[in-house]
Design a protein around this motif. Sequence first.
Motif: not given
Length: 164
Positions: A36-51
């Motif tokens: 309901l509220v637009p939220v822009v995110r940054t998703l990280v790929v690497g050692p501390v984020g997504y594989a």
Amino acid sequence: MTDPHDRALIPSGPTTLGPVSRLGARTLAERADRGLVPVVRTLVVGPVGYATISEAVAAARDGDTVLVRPGRYRESVTVEGKTITIRGDGNREVIVVDGPELPAFHLIATSTTLENLTITGGARLDTDWHPGSILVTGGNAHLDRLRVTEGQCVCFEDRAKGSL
């Protein structure tokens, strides 16, 4: 927020809500979770984020940025129908996406932006079809500061357009 990958998210805006009460902050977060509220995110790929980049793309919503840390990612990433940015974080020479037998990126009916990456792969599958290192099928892709090596080409098909 209830995202199971919270550790891979970086806030894109201010991290405090100012004078908003705890109840108000919780309500805002719940509304954001429901879209309901637009939220822009940054998703990280690497050692501390997504594989993998593919995992981050699957979790991404329109407007999000997938930030790829230095490393070699052996995968073929498909982005379909989303408007996201996939950006290398650092020197593109050490952020390599390698699609060993398929295109490293297949962008389908999307306005996705690829930035600051080295793309390899896209081996020929048969004698009639050359998938290229990046295959754009429909949509309007934006390709910026990419280094494409060891691949066949960047292919635009099915009325796809974009900028290089």
